[in-house]
Write a protein that holds these residues in place. Structure first.
Motif, mmCIF file in Angstrom:
data_model
loop_
_atom_site.group_PDB
_atom_site.id
_atom_site.type_symbol
_atom_site.label_atom_id
_atom_site.label_comp_id
_atom_site.label_asym_id
_atom_site.label_seq_id
_atom_site.Cartn_x
_atom_site.Cartn_y
_atom_site.Cartn_z
ATOM 1 N N LEU A 48 -8.070 4.775 -27.792
ATOM 2 C CA LEU A 48 -8.528 4.326 -26.480
ATOM 3 C C LEU A 48 -8.323 5.398 -25.409
ATOM 4 C CD1 LEU A 48 -9.598 1.752 -25.027
ATOM 5 C CD2 LEU A 48 -7.248 1.353 -24.360
ATOM 6 N N ARG A 91 -4.646 8.071 -21.361
ATOM 7 C CA ARG A 91 -4.474 7.387 -22.632
ATOM 8 C C ARG A 91 -3.104 6.746 -22.665
ATOM 9 N NH1 ARG A 91 -6.206 10.626 -26.488
ATOM 10 N NH2 ARG A 91 -6.141 12.731 -25.687
ATOM 11 N N PHE A 92 -2.943 5.804 -23.574
ATOM 12 C CA PHE A 92 -1.671 5.102 -23.687
ATOM 13 C C PHE A 92 -0.789 5.802 -24.704
ATOM 14 C CE2 PHE A 92 -4.476 1.531 -22.424
ATOM 15 C CZ PHE A 92 -3.809 1.176 -21.272
ATOM 16 N N ILE A 130 1.352 5.677 -19.472
ATOM 17 C CA ILE A 130 -0.023 6.093 -19.253
ATOM 18 C C ILE A 130 0.025 7.575 -18.916
ATOM 19 C CG2 ILE A 130 -2.018 5.832 -17.784
ATOM 20 C CD1 ILE A 130 -1.480 2.950 -17.605
ATOM 21 N N PHE A 168 4.699 0.841 -22.650
ATOM 22 C CA PHE A 168 3.732 1.922 -22.864
ATOM 23 C C PHE A 168 3.766 2.857 -21.672
ATOM 24 C CE2 PHE A 168 1.559 -1.664 -20.904
ATOM 25 C CZ PHE A 168 0.959 -1.098 -19.812
ATOM 26 N N LEU A 193 -8.751 5.700 -21.233
ATOM 27 C CA LEU A 193 -8.888 4.828 -20.080
ATOM 28 C C LEU A 193 -9.325 5.692 -18.906
ATOM 29 C CD1 LEU A 193 -8.090 1.843 -19.464
ATOM 30 C CD2 LEU A 193 -5.969 2.742 -18.581
#
Lengths: 484, 195
Positions: free
Chosen positions: B61, A363-364, A378, A376, B63
């Motif tokens: 979100l 997720r960011f 990760i 950002f 990913l």
């Protein structure tokens, strides 16, 4: 139980060395002797001596670097071993163990037999040890460090009297001051009136004396055994079908989860070892997205790994271990809340993670930087929570990629009217900018070696809106993102 | 002007064209709950959370970075069948066969989740419920006077349960709404200076 040469004995056990031996540790800006063997001590070396001096005294000295965490682990291991004599074992400093053998000596056949047994076993293991046994912890410490042996019951005072005052576990300055007053031995100290001594040295001295004589109680805090989450199932006949292995795993899981529940914790990483008849074994590792102890939820997650395992001629032993457990306090049961939703999502992340790796579900998280690719972070979704607010003062592109150069008709600081990018001829219809971003000089980044950048949003006549930048210090135009 | 039809839940849809990501972002913004975005780890283009923030909260979100398309499809099937994540975006790099497309449809039906494949040009699968072509348009007169026009043309090229169509839309980041704009010929021209 005092191990005067714990560190060097441990190192010599792992790798014996002929001749004098010492362990070096960097202290006070110099390599000094941390621990040394008896042979080295006989040659006149001592602790705290610099290694350069020691080598001058003794050219054939063998030395190795010291490993303090390893030593403390070794001492903890010895403490576990010592529970063979009595259940109440505590650590005493960095090189001692204290055992409360009250009521346990008859099992070894008396006090002297107990000490002889300890000494023999430790000598066989290559450890030098000094033992003291007395009515109080303080007296036993004094005996171990200064006069090995057993203090007969009720005669502690007689045994302690001839020992020097350092035997009372006092700080070095206090010992020096007492010696300067002419109080060399514990006996002399006992004969002195208490009140003036307490006024002069504080209550700590009298407390130590009383603890040694057994007038003040002193507790031993035994080490708590770390809970062990490993369970084994041995089968009389080998099995090979996936359903059978799953059923076996279910049994193990029930027991493991009961154990986890008793400790209020949940498993984070589980390891299922399948041993085959031909002694080969396979490991199915399950990494969970969150701590869990519900067998019904964990079991289906194992299916994929078990299906992939090769049973060969059959499996006759299953072993399940929670190699990583985390605290998981019980939660209030609600009908359908965010907690339930989170649990379902964790399950999904775990299932996806067994396929592509748990750290690839990400997720960011917002980061504090103006550099677009560093604005950002990760983070693996299983080990982070969504947090932070996303604020950007200027519109940012939807997709980001490594800068791609464009061929412009007229290079210059103003956006080109026409340019080619990705083999497309584009014409600028509207340019919004510039927004100047300077590199973060405190971080080394090869991509920003061309210096500061002026970012523009270029709306092309063809429709595509690009995020382009110009590098004034090394003239050129690049595309780094697209707003669609 | 009618609005473009919403994506039917429990089905897998496809979108192509240069504005496919914006299409996906708009669709994600109209739903609730987590969004799973599947992409192959080697791809150069990366979703930018700061840019997505104009459409929906990037905290929604998730990913998933996969090694290849096989993994992508397996994870997509797993996620769609589970149904915990109501919206799954799948970045496709190679054409999908009928089998793969059909499997995704069945998984989406079981989990009542919506799938959206981002397809390269001409790589659609016959199993898709709808296929869209999204392309950005140059907006000569953006409403807020400049910087953030998101005018797009959405073309519904295939629809298993309805008609196809063509819409010009603009995403309003302030109100989180999709505005439908009249086609170019009928658009009101900016009025000339009075007098």
């Amino acid at each position: 139980m005092w191990f005067p040469r714990l560190a060097s004995d441990r190192s010599l056990r792992a790798r014996p060395a002929e001749g004098p031996f010492a362990l070096a540790l960097t202290q006070e800006n110099a390599e000094r002797i941390h621990c040394l063997s008896a042979k080295a001590e006989r040659l006149g070396l001592q602790r705290g001596m610099t290694m350069a001096d020691a080598r001058a005294y003794c050219p054939d000295l063998v030395s190795r670097p010291a490993d303090l965490p390893g030593d403390s682990r070794f001492l903890a291991m010895l403490a576990r071993w010592a529970t063979r004599y009595c259940p109440w074992v505590g650590l005493d400093g960095a090189d001692g163990l204290v055992l409360d053998v009250t009521g346990a000596t008859h099992l070894a056949g008396g006090e002297s037999a107990l000490l002889a047994d300890m000494r023999q076993r430790l000598a066989r293991a290559g450890l030098s040890v000094r033992l003291g046994l007395a009515d109080s912890r303080g007296a036993a410490w004094a005996l171990a460090h200064w006069a090995e042996g057993i203090a007969p019951k009720g005669h502690v005072r007689d045994v302690l009297a001839p020992l020097p005052v350092a035997a009372l576990r006092l700080d070095a300055p206090v010992c020096d001051a007492l010696r300067r007053l002419g109080l060399q031995t514990v006996g002399a100290l006992m004969a002195t009136p208490r009140a003036p001594l307490a006024r002069r040295f504080g209550p700590a001295l009298m407390q130590r004396l009383d603890q040694a004589l057994g007038d003040l109680p002193e507790a031993i805090s035994p080490q708590a055994e770390a809970p062990h989450y490993g369970i084994r199932l041995t089968l009389p006949e080998p099995i090979g079908r996936t359903e059978d292995v799953m059923a076996g795993t279910a049994r193990l899981l029930d027991r493991l989860c009961a154990r986890l529940k008793a400790q209020d914790s949940g498993a984070r990483v589980l390891e299922l070892t399948l041993r085959r008849v031909d002694q080969a074994s396979q490991t199915v590792e399950l990494r969970l997205a969150g701590p869990m102890r519900d067998p019904a939820r964990i079991l289906p997650l194992f299916r994929r790994g078990i299906e992939a395992a090769d049973a060969g001629f059959g499996i006759d032993q299953l072993r399940l271990e929670a190699t990583l457990a985390e605290p998981l306090p019980p939660e209030q049961i609600t009908r359908a809340g965010p907690a339930r939703q989170g649990a379902a999502l964790d399950d999904l992340i775990t299932r996806i993670g067994t396929r592509i790796g748990l750290e690839n579900v990400q997720r960011f998280l917002p980061a504090d930087s103006h550099i677009p690719e560093r604005s950002f972070l990760i983070a693996p979704a299983a080990f982070s929570r969504p947090e932070g607010a996303w604020v950007s003062p200027r519109p940012r592109p939807l997709r980001l990629f490594a800068p791609e150069p464009v061929t412009a008709t007229a290079p210059g600081p103003q956006p080109p009217r026409q340019f080619r990018w990705r083999r497309m001829a584009l014409a600028t219809a509207r340019a919004t900018g510039p927004e100047r971003i300077t590199p973060e000089w405190w971080l080394e980044d090869a991509a920003w070696h061309s210096g500061l950048r002026d970012y523009w949003r270029i709306d092309t006549r063809q429709g595509r809106a690009l995020w382009m930048f110009h590098t004034p210090q090394a003239p050129g135009w690049f595309v780094q993102g697209e707003f669609a | 002007m009618t609005a473009p039809p919403a994506l039917r839940p429990g089905r897998v849809h496809e979108v192509g064209g240069p504005a496919a990501w914006a299409f996906a972002a708009v669709q994600a913004a109209q739903g609730r709950g987590p969004v799973l975005w599947l992409r192959e780890a080697w791809l150069a283009e990366m979703p930018n959370p700061a840019g997505l923030a104009g459409f929906f909260d990037p905290a929604r979100l998730l990913l998933a970075q996969t090694r290849n398309q096989t993994d992508t499809l397996a994870v997509a099937e797993e996620a769609l069948r589970d149904g915990t994540v109501p919206f799954v975006v799948i970045d496709i790099t190679q054409p999908l066969g009928l089998t793969e497309g059909r499997r995704l449809q069945l998984a989406a039906r079981d989990g009542q989740a919506t799938g959206l494949c981002l397809i390269p040009e001409g790589a659609g699968s016959n199993a898709a419920e709808t296929r869209w072509l999204a392309s950005p348009l140059y907006d000569p007169a953006p409403p807020s006077g400049g910087a953030d026009s998101t005018l797009m043309r959405w073309e519904l090229k295939k629809n298993k349960s309805g008609t196809s169509g063509l819409w010009d839309v603009r995403w309003d980041a302030a109100t989180h709404r999709l505005d439908v704009v009249s086609p170019p010929g009928e658009r009101p021209q900016p009025a000339g200076p009075p007098g």
